[in-house]
Design a protein around this motif. Structure first.
Motif, mmCIF file in Angstrom:
data_model
loop_
_atom_site.group_PDB
_atom_site.id
_atom_site.type_symbol
_atom_site.label_atom_id
_atom_site.label_comp_id
_atom_site.label_asym_id
_atom_site.label_seq_id
_atom_site.Cartn_x
_atom_site.Cartn_y
_atom_site.Cartn_z
ATOM 1 N N UNK A 203 0.837 -1.203 0.000
ATOM 2 C CA UNK A 203 0.000 0.000 0.000
ATOM 3 C C UNK A 203 0.869 1.248 0.000
ATOM 4 N N UNK A 204 1.904 1.263 0.824
ATOM 5 C CA UNK A 204 2.800 2.425 0.867
ATOM 6 C C UNK A 204 3.516 2.629 -0.466
ATOM 7 N N UNK A 205 3.962 1.544 -1.076
ATOM 8 C CA UNK A 205 4.635 1.654 -2.375
ATOM 9 C C UNK A 205 3.664 2.203 -3.424
ATOM 10 N N UNK A 206 2.430 1.703 -3.400
ATOM 11 C CA UNK A 206 1.430 2.188 -4.345
ATOM 12 C C UNK A 206 1.112 3.659 -4.084
ATOM 13 N N UNK A 207 1.037 4.045 -2.834
ATOM 14 C CA UNK A 207 0.761 5.435 -2.482
ATOM 15 C C UNK A 207 1.868 6.356 -3.000
ATOM 16 N N UNK A 208 3.103 5.908 -2.909
ATOM 17 C CA UNK A 208 4.218 6.699 -3.445
ATOM 18 C C UNK A 208 4.093 6.860 -4.958
ATOM 19 N N UNK A 209 3.770 5.757 -5.647
ATOM 20 C CA UNK A 209 3.605 5.832 -7.105
ATOM 21 C C UNK A 209 2.411 6.708 -7.470
ATOM 22 N N UNK A 210 1.356 6.632 -6.669
ATOM 23 C CA UNK A 210 0.163 7.454 -6.906
ATOM 24 C C UNK A 210 0.496 8.932 -6.757
ATOM 25 N N UNK A 211 1.261 9.279 -5.739
ATOM 26 C CA UNK A 211 1.655 10.671 -5.527
ATOM 27 C C UNK A 211 2.484 11.169 -6.706
ATOM 28 N N UNK A 212 3.416 10.354 -7.191
ATOM 29 C CA UNK A 212 4.217 10.728 -8.361
ATOM 30 C C UNK A 212 3.340 10.878 -9.593
ATOM 31 N N UNK A 213 2.377 9.976 -9.740
ATOM 32 C CA UNK A 213 1.452 10.011 -10.872
ATOM 33 C C UNK A 213 0.624 11.293 -10.843
ATOM 34 N N UNK A 214 0.176 11.690 -9.651
ATOM 35 C CA UNK A 214 -0.602 12.921 -9.540
ATOM 36 C C UNK A 214 0.236 14.144 -9.897
ATOM 37 N N UNK A 215 1.521 14.107 -9.581
ATOM 38 C CA UNK A 215 2.394 15.249 -9.820
ATOM 39 C C UNK A 215 2.872 15.330 -11.264
ATOM 40 N N UNK A 216 2.871 14.210 -11.943
ATOM 41 C CA UNK A 216 3.407 14.183 -13.299
ATOM 42 C C UNK A 216 2.313 14.484 -14.315
ATOM 43 N N UNK A 217 2.672 14.467 -15.551
ATOM 44 C CA UNK A 217 1.684 14.618 -16.616
ATOM 45 C C UNK A 217 0.966 13.306 -16.798
ATOM 46 N N UNK A 218 -0.116 13.116 -16.086
ATOM 47 C CA UNK A 218 -0.846 11.855 -16.086
ATOM 48 C C UNK A 218 -1.342 11.530 -17.495
ATOM 49 N N UNK A 219 -1.212 10.290 -17.880
ATOM 50 C CA UNK A 219 -1.623 9.824 -19.197
ATOM 51 C C UNK A 219 -2.741 8.799 -19.030
ATOM 52 N N UNK A 220 -3.243 8.341 -20.138
ATOM 53 C CA UNK A 220 -4.286 7.316 -20.201
ATOM 54 C C UNK A 220 -5.654 7.928 -19.994
ATOM 55 N N UNK A 221 -6.440 7.381 -19.111
ATOM 56 C CA UNK A 221 -7.812 7.843 -18.953
ATOM 57 C C UNK A 221 -8.049 8.383 -17.557
ATOM 58 N N UNK A 222 -9.073 9.174 -17.458
ATOM 59 C CA UNK A 222 -9.483 9.732 -16.176
ATOM 60 C C UNK A 222 -9.880 8.587 -15.262
ATOM 61 N N UNK A 223 -9.761 8.774 -13.964
ATOM 62 C CA UNK A 223 -10.099 7.712 -13.013
ATOM 63 C C UNK A 223 -11.582 7.392 -12.991
#
Length: 87
Positions: A35-55
């Motif tokens: 969960x913590x690892x996913x949360x870190x990736x999620x935070x990076x994803x939110x900060x970056x230029x998110x691609x693909x589709x809206x949640x």
């Protein structure tokens, strides 16, 4: 719970499912590292230029169309609310 809290939790759960992780199952199985690892990736994803589709729903017909970055205050609020929810 406020609507913004529910949106933050729903967005994170949707992100987790798109990465093949069920948050509820991970919590019950005590897989906190995942969960913590996913949360870190999620935070990076939110900060970056998110691609693909809206949640929640596609925002464009192209699967790779970038969608706008969150305002930093909204992003920080989402992450703070997730921290309160998870811990």
């Amino acid at each position: 719970m406020k609507l913004i809290q529910l949106r933050a939790i729903r967005a994170f759960n949707t992100y987790a499912k798109s990465r093949d992780l069920d948050i509820d199952e991970a919590i019950f199985a005590r897989h906190f590292e995942a969960i913590l690892a996913l949360l870190e990736r999620y935070a990076l994803w939110l900060q970056s230029g998110r691609q693909a589709h809206n949640l929640v729903a596609p925002i464009d017909t192209a699967a790779t169309a970038p969608f706008p970055l969150l305002d930093p205050r909204s992003r920080d609020q989402y992450l703070r609310l997730l921290k309160l929810y998870l811990f």
